[in-house]
Design an enzyme around this catalytic site. Structure first.
Site, PDB file in Angstrom:
ATOM      1  N   ASP A 101      15.614 -18.357 -11.932  1.00 32.83           N
ATOM      2  CA  ASP A 101      16.960 -18.741 -11.491  1.00 32.83           C
ATOM      3  C   ASP A 101      17.970 -17.659 -11.844  1.00 32.83           C
ATOM      4  O   ASP A 101      17.763 -16.871 -12.765  1.00 32.83           O
ATOM      5  CB  ASP A 101      17.412 -20.030 -12.201  1.00 32.83           C
ATOM      6  CG  ASP A 101      16.528 -21.197 -11.866  1.00 32.83           C
ATOM      7  OD1 ASP A 101      15.867 -21.161 -10.818  1.00 32.83           O
ATOM      8  OD2 ASP A 101      16.493 -22.150 -12.676  1.00 32.83           O
TER       9      ASP A 101
HETATM   10  N1  URA Z   1      12.122 -23.149 -14.415  1.00 36.62           N
HETATM   11  C1  URA Z   1      13.445 -23.218 -14.200  1.00 36.62           C
HETATM   12  O1  URA Z   1      14.026 -24.284 -14.229  1.00 36.62           O
HETATM   13  N2  URA Z   1      14.087 -22.081 -13.946  1.00 36.62           N
HETATM   14  C2  URA Z   1      13.515 -20.865 -13.937  1.00 36.62           C
HETATM   15  O2  URA Z   1      14.184 -19.864 -13.713  1.00 36.62           O
HETATM   16  C3  URA Z   1      12.136 -20.799 -14.164  1.00 36.62           C
HETATM   17  C4  URA Z   1      11.457 -21.966 -14.413  1.00 36.62           C
END
Ligand code: URA
Length: 227
Positions: A101
């Site tokens: 993310d």
């Molecule tokens: N899980 C999440 O919620 N975000 C990420 O960036 C990776 C795994």
């Protein structure tokens, strides 16, 4: 690179057999027969065996990046946000292996090896991804137990995971799937908001001393060791 290596890497035959093809006069470089095994060739040369062009083997590159916050893991962003592509070498076209993310930091692999990407990101691959998670409220032993057994995310139970408390509001979680925003949503399912998320390992590959925003080239062997 030597003609013999070029031919063997391109999958023409074994090194021994490639030597025989060269010394036997079956190999041309830019339409000139070469019999000398010390002949050097580059990707711009036209190499033929018995008149058939032999393309240079693709050189794969594997990069390990410590992704900072505030970067998207796509090659372009329609909203003009910074992308991780600006943090890695651009002499070869690389692609991120999976996603992190915008606000997640940590280990992201990038490569031009499509087969590798497919194998790592395929749902059946089960490569463990290790995250350090900081939350807004205390994490209870019951929360840890639930994370391990599975929680309901989008009406589907998450697969068994490994979790352990690192502090009152900090835990390590290893998951073997890669659903969208999975870690954040697993904690949300327990009523816990994630305030910081960092991926510290993918399989046996760890961030080590790599600083945020820095990258390191890794070998094919190191990359494939996680599968
Ligand atoms: N899980 C999440 O919620 N975000 C990420 O960036 C990776 C795994």
């Amino acid at each position: 690179m030597r003609i013999n290596r070029y031919l063997a890497q391109s999958g023409v035959a074994s090194r021994r057999r490639c030597e025989e093809l060269v010394t036997g006069g079956l190999v041309t470089v830019n339409d000139l027969v070469v019999r000398d095994l010390a002949t050097q060739v580059s990707p711009t040369d036209v190499v033929k065996v018995s008149g058939k062009v032999v393309k240079a083997a693709e050189e794969f590159v594997y990069v390990m990046l410590n992704k900072p916050k505030g970067y998207v893991t796509t090659c372009n962003d329609e909203h003009g946000r910074k992308t991780v592509m600006s943090l890695v070498p651009n002499d070869v076209r690389l692609f991120p292996v999976g996603r992190l993310d915008y606000d997640t930091t940590g280990l992201l692999i990038l490569t031009n090896d499509g087969e590798f990407t497919k194998r790592v990101t395929h749902p059946s691959s089960e490569v463990g991804k290790t995250y350090v998670v900081k939350t807004s409220h205390d994490i209870t032993p019951t929360d840890i137990e639930k994370l391990c057994k599975g929680v309901m995310v989008d009406e589907v139970m998450t697969s068994p995971a490994q979790a352990r408390a690192l502090g009152k509001r900090e835990a390590e979680l290893v998951i073997h799937e890669g659903r969208n925003r999975q870690v954040r949503r697993m904690f949300e399912a327990l009523g816990l908001e994630v305030v910081a998320l960092r991926r510290v390992a993918v399989g046996s590959l760890t961030l080590g001393p790599l600083k945020v925003g820095e990258y390191r080239i890794i070998t094919k062997r190191q990359a494939y060791s996680i599968i």
